[in-house]
Design an enzyme around this catalytic site. Structure first.
Site, PDB file in Angstrom:
ATOM      1  NE  ARG A   1      -0.359  12.085  17.999  1.00 33.93           N
ATOM      2  CZ  ARG A   1      -0.511  13.065  18.875  1.00 33.93           C
ATOM      3  NH1 ARG A   1      -1.636  13.200  19.530  1.00 33.93           N
ATOM      4  NH2 ARG A   1       0.457  13.910  19.104  1.00 33.93           N
TER       5      ARG A   1
ATOM      6  NE  ARG B   1      -3.549   0.375   2.471  1.00 39.91           N
ATOM      7  CZ  ARG B   1      -3.291   1.278   3.415  1.00 39.91           C
ATOM      8  NH1 ARG B   1      -2.445   1.017   4.377  1.00 39.91           N
ATOM      9  NH2 ARG B   1      -3.899   2.439   3.409  1.00 39.91           N
TER      10      ARG B   1
ATOM     11  CE  LYS C   1       1.569  -5.009   6.404  1.00 38.04           C
ATOM     12  NZ  LYS C   1       1.287  -3.741   5.802  1.00 38.04           N
TER      13      LYS C   1
HETATM   14  C1  BTN Z   1       0.564  -3.797   2.290  1.00 39.55           C
HETATM   15  O1  BTN Z   1       1.301  -2.845   2.047  1.00 39.55           O
HETATM   16  O2  BTN Z   1       0.293  -4.120   3.444  1.00 39.55           O
HETATM   17  C2  BTN Z   1      -0.057  -4.595   1.163  1.00 39.55           C
HETATM   18  C3  BTN Z   1       0.813  -5.733   0.747  1.00 39.55           C
HETATM   19  C4  BTN Z   1       0.215  -6.583  -0.355  1.00 39.55           C
HETATM   20  C5  BTN Z   1       1.192  -7.590  -0.895  1.00 39.55           C
HETATM   21  C6  BTN Z   1       0.562  -8.558  -1.831  1.00 39.55           C
HETATM   22  S1  BTN Z   1       1.635  -9.887  -2.253  1.00 39.55           S
HETATM   23  C7  BTN Z   1       0.525 -10.413  -3.489  1.00 39.55           C
HETATM   24  C8  BTN Z   1      -0.009  -9.163  -4.161  1.00 39.55           C
HETATM   25  N1  BTN Z   1       0.864  -8.740  -5.232  1.00 39.55           N
HETATM   26  C9  BTN Z   1       1.460  -7.579  -4.971  1.00 39.55           C
HETATM   27  O3  BTN Z   1       2.264  -7.002  -5.715  1.00 39.55           O
HETATM   28  N2  BTN Z   1       1.052  -7.112  -3.791  1.00 39.55           N
HETATM   29  C10 BTN Z   1       0.086  -7.991  -3.168  1.00 39.55           C
END
Ligand code: BTN
Length: 328
Positions: free
Chosen positions: A322, A123, A187
């Site tokens: 925060r 993201r 995460k």
């Molecule tokens: C995030 O930033 O939390 C989202 C991560 C999403 C990763 C997955 S892996 C499979 C799919 N292909 C990608 O390029 N991204 C998502």
């Protein structure tokens, strides 16, 4: 299937296999085996030991993704919603691949899994660290009769589904709005939704899910936030094939429920896992930052922040808890 992947399959159990036997089984020369071994190391970053008189072996055994094993973990009623499962050894991004396939008319229910992504997308323009053979990188194409506007809560549905699937392996998971899955504040999995279509017409959605299953620590150094993986979080070995099946099953059955019943039930489940609830939160919208107390999500899945006694809803943004400031 390329020689490289066939060779990896032969070596996947971590036992020695002689160059001669490999050459015979693959129908190639010993020189080709030797060249392919070097290519495997370079292309996929796997380590292969070569010992005179014994042959080759992977330094660490790997469970390669396998369609039949994945399907064995998906129930018959969900099979009918799947239009296919493709496993790619390497791709830039499963989401990008599926968006391109979608534009070419791919059917709803197509799943793409990869062993490795060279440009995995996270993201907010971040990269998703995606080394070979140790995690899950999965995307599902979902075409919906619901208009894009009605799909606004889809991130909530997918996050609740992924949390449920992962809770088969470990407890104490939480969801951080909009759709991060965390274990003890670290995460574990991320979700990237990408939509195609007109605002008021039917929509096509690519749902990308990345789960850290057994991330080698040297790759983890490239991750710019606290992270964990499922092997650490559960203290158990995890089969990526089983987990892929469990994820696909849960995801599709949750999407069905959403299409029939809407977001209501998911909002309730979210509340039980909401990491931000009643915390002091900073919301970053790029150009603007807001601070407030998180008060859960509304009927559309928007995060509600209490700011100066009033509730303000956010449909997008980057939310973080925060740290307690002095003089506050
Ligand atoms: C995030 O930033 O939390 C989202 C991560 C999403 C990763 C997955 S892996 C499979 C799919 N292909 C990608 O390029 N991204 C998502």
């Amino acid at each position: 299937m390329g020689i490289d992947i066939q060779l990896l399959q032969k070596l996947s159990d971590g036992n020695f296999c002689s160059g001669e036997a490999l050459a015979q089984q693959l129908g190639v020369s010993r020189t080709t085996v030797w060249k392919e071994v070097a290519r495997l190391e370079e292309q996929y970053g796997v380590r292969i030991q070569s010992v005179r008189g014994r042959g080759y072996r992977l330094s660490q055994a790997v469970e390669l993704l396998d369609k039949a094993s994945i399907l064995a973990n998906i129930s018959q009623s969900i099979h009918s919603e799947l239009s296919g499962i493709e496993i790619l050894p390497v791709v830039d991004s499963t989401n990008r691949y599926l968006l391109a396939a979608s534009s070419q008319g791919a059917k709803s229910g197509l799943v793409i899994l990869a062993e490795q992504q060279t440009a995995g997308k996270g993201r907010q323009g971040r990269q998703w660290v995606s080394p070979f053979g140790c995690n899950i990188y999965c995307s599902l194409l979902w075409r919906s009769e619901l208009a894009m506007t009605a799909l606004s809560g889809m991130g909530i549905v997918v996050a609740v589904a992924v949390e449920k699937a992962l809770s088969r392996y470990c407890t104490d998971l939480q969801i951080k709005w909009p759709n991060d899955i965390l274990h003890n504040g670290q995460k574990l999995a991320g979700i990237l939704l990408e939509m195609q279509g007109e605002a008021h017409g039917p929509a096509s959605l690519v749902i990308g899910i990345g789960v850290n299953v057994s991330m080698p620590s040297h790759y983890g150094q490239a991750i710019d936030q606290a992270w964990t993986d499922l092997v650490q979080a559960s203290g158990k070995l995890v089969s990526r094939n089983e987990l892929s099946g469990v994820l696909i099953e849960q995801l599709i059955s949750s999407l069905r429920v959403f299409e029939e019943q809407g977001l209501k039930g998911f909002v309730h489940e979210w509340k039980l896992k909401d990491m931000l609830l009643d915390k002091s939160v900073e919301m970053n919208l790029g150009s603007h930052q807001y601070r407030g107390i998180a008060r859960g999500i509304d009927k559309q899945g928007a995060l509600q922040l209490e700011i100066n006694g009033e509730l303000k809803s956010f449909m997008a943004g980057d939310a973080s808890i925060r740290k307690c400031m002095r003089n506050e």
